[in-house]
Motif scaffolding. Structure first.
Motif, PDB file in Angstrom:
ATOM      1  N   ARG A  42      57.544  84.279  62.171  1.00 59.84           N
ATOM      2  CA  ARG A  42      57.599  84.304  60.761  1.00 59.84           C
ATOM      3  C   ARG A  42      56.706  83.364  59.982  1.00 59.84           C
ATOM      4  NH1 ARG A  42      59.966  89.505  61.463  1.00 59.84           N
ATOM      5  NH2 ARG A  42      61.390  89.309  63.144  1.00 59.84           N
ATOM      6  N   LYS A  43      56.525  83.781  58.831  1.00 61.21           N
ATOM      7  CA  LYS A  43      55.677  83.030  57.754  1.00 61.21           C
ATOM      8  C   LYS A  43      56.700  82.631  56.593  1.00 61.21           C
ATOM      9  CE  LYS A  43      51.798  83.126  54.477  1.00 61.21           C
ATOM     10  NZ  LYS A  43      50.826  83.978  53.727  1.00 61.21           N
ATOM     11  N   VAL A  44      56.623  81.024  56.611  1.00 63.65           N
ATOM     12  CA  VAL A  44      57.656  80.605  55.412  1.00 63.65           C
ATOM     13  C   VAL A  44      56.772  79.966  54.416  1.00 63.65           C
ATOM     14  CG1 VAL A  44      59.464  79.022  54.934  1.00 63.65           C
ATOM     15  CG2 VAL A  44      59.553  80.404  57.095  1.00 63.65           C
ATOM     16  N   VAL A  45      56.886  80.420  53.085  1.00 70.00           N
ATOM     17  CA  VAL A  45      56.058  79.753  51.937  1.00 70.00           C
ATOM     18  C   VAL A  45      56.740  78.801  51.249  1.00 70.00           C
ATOM     19  CG1 VAL A  45      54.712  80.195  49.919  1.00 70.00           C
ATOM     20  CG2 VAL A  45      54.642  81.929  51.801  1.00 70.00           C
ATOM     21  N   PHE A  46      56.532  77.482  51.465  1.00 68.44           N
ATOM     22  CA  PHE A  46      57.304  76.386  50.473  1.00 68.44           C
ATOM     23  C   PHE A  46      56.768  76.553  48.991  1.00 68.44           C
ATOM     24  CE2 PHE A  46      58.418  75.722  54.816  1.00 68.44           C
ATOM     25  CZ  PHE A  46      59.680  75.038  54.684  1.00 68.44           C
ATOM     26  N   ASP A  47      57.472  76.923  48.025  1.00 66.10           N
ATOM     27  CA  ASP A  47      56.733  76.974  46.787  1.00 66.10           C
ATOM     28  C   ASP A  47      57.449  75.780  45.495  1.00 66.10           C
ATOM     29  OD1 ASP A  47      55.769  77.608  44.215  1.00 66.10           O
ATOM     30  OD2 ASP A  47      56.491  79.656  44.160  1.00 66.10           O
ATOM     31  N   VAL A  63      61.014  76.072  61.560  1.00 64.01           N
ATOM     32  CA  VAL A  63      59.738  75.529  60.802  1.00 64.01           C
ATOM     33  C   VAL A  63      59.508  74.099  60.582  1.00 64.01           C
ATOM     34  CG1 VAL A  63      60.454  76.241  58.578  1.00 64.01           C
ATOM     35  CG2 VAL A  63      58.014  76.492  59.078  1.00 64.01           C
ATOM     36  N   THR A  64      58.553  73.485  60.452  1.00 60.38           N
ATOM     37  CA  THR A  64      58.194  72.205  59.968  1.00 60.38           C
ATOM     38  C   THR A  64      58.054  72.314  58.506  1.00 60.38           C
ATOM     39  OG1 THR A  64      56.950  71.590  61.983  1.00 60.38           O
ATOM     40  CG2 THR A  64      56.794  70.154  60.186  1.00 60.38           C
ATOM     41  N   TYR A  75      65.190  63.544  36.980  1.00 57.13           N
ATOM     42  CA  TYR A  75      65.588  64.756  38.122  1.00 57.13           C
ATOM     43  C   TYR A  75      65.612  64.214  39.423  1.00 57.13           C
ATOM     44  CZ  TYR A  75      65.162  67.838  33.908  1.00 57.13           C
ATOM     45  OH  TYR A  75      65.446  68.343  32.861  1.00 57.13           O
ATOM     46  N   VAL A  76      66.442  64.913  40.131  1.00 60.99           N
ATOM     47  CA  VAL A  76      66.484  64.828  41.512  1.00 60.99           C
ATOM     48  C   VAL A  76      66.177  65.847  42.284  1.00 60.99           C
ATOM     49  CG1 VAL A  76      68.067  64.177  43.450  1.00 60.99           C
ATOM     50  CG2 VAL A  76      68.211  62.870  41.225  1.00 60.99           C
ATOM     51  N   PHE A  77      65.371  65.831  43.079  1.00 70.22           N
ATOM     52  CA  PHE A  77      65.026  66.821  44.251  1.00 70.22           C
ATOM     53  C   PHE A  77      66.378  67.271  45.009  1.00 70.22           C
ATOM     54  CE2 PHE A  77      63.513  68.549  48.403  1.00 70.22           C
ATOM     55  CZ  PHE A  77      63.101  69.741  48.044  1.00 70.22           C
ATOM     56  N   SER A  78      66.552  68.608  44.904  1.00 70.24           N
ATOM     57  CA  SER A  78      67.955  68.816  45.517  1.00 70.24           C
ATOM     58  C   SER A  78      67.829  69.702  46.757  1.00 70.24           C
ATOM     59  CB  SER A  78      68.860  69.886  44.602  1.00 70.24           C
ATOM     60  OG  SER A  78      69.738  70.290  45.441  1.00 70.24           O
ATOM     61  N   GLY A  79      66.566  70.314  46.891  1.00 73.10           N
ATOM     62  CA  GLY A  79      66.228  71.018  48.335  1.00 73.10           C
ATOM     63  C   GLY A  79      65.502  72.101  48.077  1.00 73.10           C
ATOM     64  N   TRP A  80      65.249  72.874  49.340  1.00 74.66           N
ATOM     65  CA  TRP A  80      64.716  73.989  49.310  1.00 74.66           C
ATOM     66  C   TRP A  80      65.599  75.373  49.355  1.00 74.66           C
ATOM     67  CZ3 TRP A  80      59.379  73.860  48.498  1.00 74.66           C
ATOM     68  CH2 TRP A  80      58.830  72.637  48.319  1.00 74.66           C
ATOM     69  N   THR A  91      66.683  72.583  60.205  1.00 78.87           N
ATOM     70  CA  THR A  91      67.678  73.274  61.299  1.00 78.87           C
ATOM     71  C   THR A  91      68.022  74.919  61.370  1.00 78.87           C
ATOM     72  OG1 THR A  91      69.734  72.874  60.282  1.00 78.87           O
ATOM     73  CG2 THR A  91      68.798  71.344  62.032  1.00 78.87           C
ATOM     74  N   THR A  92      67.414  75.381  59.905  1.00 80.03           N
ATOM     75  CA  THR A  92      67.471  76.697  59.812  1.00 80.03           C
ATOM     76  C   THR A  92      66.670  77.536  60.569  1.00 80.03           C
ATOM     77  OG1 THR A  92      68.060  76.433  57.399  1.00 80.03           O
ATOM     78  CG2 THR A  92      67.468  78.408  57.951  1.00 80.03           C
ATOM     79  N   VAL A  93      67.273  78.569  61.075  1.00 79.24           N
ATOM     80  CA  VAL A  93      66.352  79.432  62.085  1.00 79.24           C
ATOM     81  C   VAL A  93      65.760  80.897  61.109  1.00 79.24           C
ATOM     82  CG1 VAL A  93      66.472  81.325  64.056  1.00 79.24           C
ATOM     83  CG2 VAL A  93      67.656  78.926  64.196  1.00 79.24           C
TER      84      VAL A  93
END
Length: 492
Positions: A42-47, A63-64, A75-80, A91-93
């Motif tokens: 699968r393709k995962v786009v990090f935006d 995915v890496t 501000y604080v980066f909370s995540g994707w 660890t997400t599949v």
């Protein structure tokens, strides 16, 4: 092509179609058909607010992730987060093509959970606390401790990561320095007294620096054999007791003949020494030892004892004084009476010392003085009867007259002939009572003998009482002689 992207291109016709989920990248790097063990690529786009990074899953659906983006000040980066506002993690599949977006929050509204754990067990929480983003993390609980084991004690060293500003949820784990433990080992003697105590590290083999000893007794000596229980590697405090081999004490026994040592023996306690043999001294007789050595309990000097040697002469002769034996013997020793020589017409009676009867051949006598021993004999009876018959004949004839003490019988005479038998009356009387001869009026001390009719001596001895009995074994005729008188008797 040996890339995950190539399998995705096959699944989507290079993005022109929806992902078919048919292709994956095999373990050898080449595209292969997907299955439940090898998921489709699968393709995962990090935006990040328009800045994108395309990533492709591997055959496990993982995915890496790119590095976290730098947030704007305050501000604080909370995540994707995906389109469903669910935060994704490394660890997400991923099971579909999708875009995830970077999310930032106001730093003043962010708090992080900081946990401090002990080393063992690992889930023991020492302190759990919420820290505002960027604040300094500091442990405020009780000093961490770790229970000692048999082998180690522990000293708190710090945390696996040095605490710093809180920028995320984080777990700290206590770290300890370990020190190997030492134990006291006590060595005791067999009587319970302490030989020494020493400390030894866990796992070491203990040893006693002093050689154990045990005081010998009169009977036993001791040598150190080992320990009870057997020495073993140190795992705790321990006490060991010395054990010993025992052996009998040996004592020296010296045998002396005057000033001369004739034997030396090392004899175990309680055992007997063995006396030397053939202990002699010229002119003396060995009579024993001055002390007992049957049970040796100490060193002994044993001296031979002697007495002056006295030699006695033994002269054995017959009634005529002819020598039978002439010898010498030590005073008090035994002498065996020899076989008596045969003497025609006589039967050997016994050996005598004067009138004292000593015995017959084979008997032993003690010699305590010079002695002459005489063999005495009994005259054998004549072969004719001891009963003497005296026949006197007298005849009367008208023409003849006796002219002598011997009477002749006239064969032509018709006169009656008479025979007169005279018997010599013995000095003793004898009656037959069954198988026993009852003698009376015999002279005490007289020699007697019982013969068969062939002259063989059946029994002989001396009269001890005037009246006595002589048993006979079977019926028949016998001759009984007392002194010079012989009488014939018949036993039925």
């Amino acid at each position: 092509m040996q890339r995950d992207q190539f399998a995705w291109i096959l699944n989507t016709s290079n993005g022109a179609e929806e992902n078919s989920g048919v292709w994956t990248r095999g373990t050898d790097g080449y595209p292969t058909f997907a299955n439940e063990d090898s998921l489709a690529i699968r393709k995962v786009v990090f935006d990040d607010d328009g800045t994108t990074s395309n990533r492709y899953t591997n055959y496990k659906g993982l995915v890496t992730f790119p590095e976290n983006p730098e947030p704007a000040e305050g501000y604080v980066f909370s995540g994707w987060y995906n389109s469903d506002d669910i935060k994704v993690k490394p660890t997400t599949v991923f099971t579909a093509d999708q875009t995830v977006n970077a999310v930032y929050v106001d730093a003043s509204d962010v708090f992080w959970t900081i946990n401090f754990y002990n080393a063992a067990p690992a889930d023991t929480v020492l302190e759990s606390k919420s820290y505002q983003h960027g604040s300094i993390v500091a442990y405020g609980g009780v000093a961490p401790t770790l229970a000692p084991t048999a082998k180690y004690t522990y000293t708190f060293k710090g945390w696996n990561v040095e605490p710093t500003n809180a920028v995320e949820d984080f777990d700290y784990h206590a770290v300890y320095d370990s020190t190997i433990r030492s134990y006291t080992v006590t060595f005791n003697n067999a009587d319970g007294s302490k030989i020494e105590s020493a400390t030894f590290e866990y796992g070491k083999m203990p040893s006693c620096s002093k050689t154990p000893t045990r005081v010998a007794t009169a009977e036993w000596t001791y040598s150190h054999k080992g320990w009870k229980p057997a020495l073993d590697y140190v795992t705790e405090a321990a006490t060991y007791t010395a054990i010993y081999d025992s052996s009998k004490v040996k004592y020296k026994v010296t045998f002396m003949n005057g000033t001369t040592v004739i034997d030396e023996q090392m004899v175990p306690y309680g055992n007997p020494a063995v006396a030397p043999i053939n202990v002699t001294r010229e002119g003396y007789k060995f009579v024993g030892w001055n002390t007992s050595f049957a049970t040796v309990t100490e060193a002994l000097t044993v001296k031979a004892l002697f007495e002056e040697l006295i030699i006695r002469t033994v002269n054995v002769v017959d009634v005529d004084g002819d020598k039978i034996v002439n010898t010498t013997i030590e005073d008090g020793e035994k002498f065996t009476l020899p076989e008596a020589p045969k003497k025609e017409g006589y039967t050997f009676d016994a050996y005598y010392d004067g009138d004292k009867k000593l015995g017959v051949a084979g008997d032993e006598i003690s010699v305590t003085a010079d002695i002459t021993i005489t063999a005495k004999y009994i005259e054998n009876p004549k072969s004719s009867s001891s009963q003497q018959e005296i026949a006197t004949s007298s005849s009367s004839s008208r023409n003849d007259k006796s002219s002598s003490s011997s009477s002749r019988i006239n064969s032509s005479s018709s006169a009656k002939t008479e025979a007169i038998v005279a018997t010599v009356v013995p000095k003793f009387s004898v009656m037959v009572n069954g198988r026993s001869l009852q003698i009376s009026a015999a002279r005490i001390g007289a020699a007697y003998a019982l013969f068969d009719m062939q002259g063989k001596v059946l029994l002989q001895g001396r009269v001890r009482t005037a009246n006595f009995e002589i048993p006979v074994m079977r019926a028949g005729s016998y001759l009984l002689k007392i002194e010079s008188t012989t009488q014939r008797v018949s036993v039925r």
